[in-house]
Design an enzyme around this catalytic site. Structure first.
Site, mmCIF file in Angstrom:
data_model
loop_
_atom_site.group_PDB
_atom_site.id
_atom_site.type_symbol
_atom_site.label_atom_id
_atom_site.label_comp_id
_atom_site.label_asym_id
_atom_site.label_seq_id
_atom_site.Cartn_x
_atom_site.Cartn_y
_atom_site.Cartn_z
ATOM 1 N N LEU A 147 -4.783 -0.433 -2.171
ATOM 2 C CA LEU A 147 -5.729 -1.179 -1.362
ATOM 3 C C LEU A 147 -4.955 -2.331 -0.751
ATOM 4 C CD1 LEU A 147 -8.800 -1.039 -0.787
ATOM 5 C CD2 LEU A 147 -9.131 -2.733 -2.588
ATOM 6 N N ASP A 148 -5.133 -2.554 0.551
ATOM 7 C CA ASP A 148 -4.415 -3.632 1.230
ATOM 8 C C ASP A 148 -4.557 -4.949 0.472
ATOM 9 O OD1 ASP A 148 -3.632 -1.985 3.269
ATOM 10 O OD2 ASP A 148 -5.110 -2.697 4.715
ATOM 11 N N ARG A 149 -3.516 -5.762 0.531
ATOM 12 C CA ARG A 149 -3.525 -7.051 -0.152
ATOM 13 C C ARG A 149 -4.700 -7.915 0.296
ATOM 14 N NH1 ARG A 149 -1.529 -12.306 0.497
ATOM 15 N NH2 ARG A 149 -0.953 -11.863 2.653
ATOM 16 N N LEU A 150 -5.047 -7.872 1.574
ATOM 17 C CA LEU A 150 -6.098 -8.734 2.087
ATOM 18 C C LEU A 150 -7.497 -8.178 1.850
ATOM 19 C CD1 LEU A 150 -4.543 -9.913 5.478
ATOM 20 C CD2 LEU A 150 -4.441 -11.004 3.221
ATOM 21 N N THR A 151 -7.602 -6.923 1.438
ATOM 22 C CA THR A 151 -8.890 -6.288 1.182
ATOM 23 C C THR A 151 -9.257 -6.434 -0.293
ATOM 24 O OG1 THR A 151 -8.433 -4.662 2.921
ATOM 25 C CG2 THR A 151 -10.187 -4.132 1.361
#
Length: 327
Positions: free
Chosen positions: A145-149
């Site tokens: 999962l993306d770091r910002l998500t």
């Protein structure tokens, strides 16, 4: 077809939940010593760093013994060492365990915390933190999962079972539901399915859409809308059929409603200073649903997080760094 021989087990333990670096020496090459090869391979390291590692006994072979600086090059063999961890600002938000059994761990990841070590994020990752906190050194991620998500991530406990769970994602046998907050456009007809071809080039921050056979499919629905201080906002349900990098972010941007807090779409912006956790990307992995390939149990997990721009817009937009802790 000749089956590749698996590498030997690491002779070094993890450090702070981070695996040691494993390097296989090429079968052919001009290097007289192991050190000479590593100096060339790690050309971006500070001058003398590799020599210092050998002098400190930090580079070891399969038997766990430190290699001397003059150790002869042995094609096809492996060496291990621990990388110098980058200076990282701790991500001060809770990593909540949603489910844990003998096979899997499911967590509710906060914004700003990377899933696995990469680049400048190593010890401050969900994987390293869980290995330390749960005492499970064998833990691995079944997907990313993306770091910002924020939202749900599945980890596997037993290395021999990891492939079975990864296959679920590869074969699209996991139902994934996301939630996003973005501008509301009354002219945008929803629900709809977005199909496009997305490419993400190494070293380029933003992905882009190109002509060609679609490799990214997303279903987009509007859950509700409300007036906002800078225009109407919508809360969207997103159901991706595929898993291309930044797929949902690209598709909402394409529809003219880019996700709030996105530093890449529609415009790549300058990263904020380390430790600035304001205005997290308003994208949340809300649900994971699948049948466990090992136990046969039908799982459905749901994130307990809320998106700040919907629940408290002003606090999300202008509040102190600590405001992101609840997102």
């Amino acid at each position: 077809m000749r089956r590749r021989t698996p590498p030997p087990p690491s002779p070094l333990p993890q450090r702070d939940g981070v695996d040691p670096v494993r390097v296989r020496l090429p079968l052919q090459g001009p290097w007289p010593t192991v050190r000479a090869y590593l100096v060339e391979r790690m050309s971006g390291a500070p001058s003398g760093a590799v020599t210092g590692m050998f002098e400190a006994g930090l580079v070891v072979g399969a038997d766990g013994r430190a290699l001397p600086s003059e150790a002869a090059y042995a094609p096809g063999t492996y060496v291990w060492f621990h990388r110098e961890l980058p200076a990282e600002v701790p991500v001060p938000f809770e990593l909540a365990v949603v489910h844990r059994d003998a096979h899997i761990v499911v967590v509710d990841k906060p914004h700003f915390l990377a899933t696995t070590p990469r680049g400048g994020h190593v010890a401050q990752t969900a994987l390293a933190r869980l290995r330390r906190e749960l005492g499970i050194p064998s833990l691995t991620a079944a997907h990313r999962l993306d770091r910002l998500t924020a939202g749900l991530v599945l980890f596997t406990v037993r290395p021999e079972e990891r492939g079975a769970y990864q296959t679920l994602f590869r074969d699209r046998r996991v139902r994934k539901e996301y939630e996003a907050v973005a501008p509301y456009d009354p002219a945008l007809a929803l629900p709809r399915t977005v199909r496009s071809r997305i490419v993400k080039e190494r070293g380029v921050l933003a992905a882009r859409e190109v002509e060609g056979e679609p490799n990214a499919v997303s279903h987009v629905e509007l859950l509700e809308r409300r007036a906002g201080p800078h225009g109407a906002l919508g809360r969207y349900r997103l159901l991706p059929e595929t898993g291309q990098t930044h797929q949902l972010r690209v598709h909402l941007n394409r529809l003219g409603v880019p996700i709030l807090g996105d530093p890449l779409y529609p415009v790549v912006t300058t990263p904020g200073p380390a430790g600035d956790f304001r205005r997290p990307l308003q994208l949340l992995a809300r649900e994971l649903e699948f049948t466990d390939p090992v136990t046969g149990v039908a799982h459905r997990f749901r994130s307990g997080r809320t998106l700040g721009a919907w629940s408290a817009y002003e606090e999300w937009a202008d509040g102190p760094t600590g405001a992101a802790a609840r997102q």
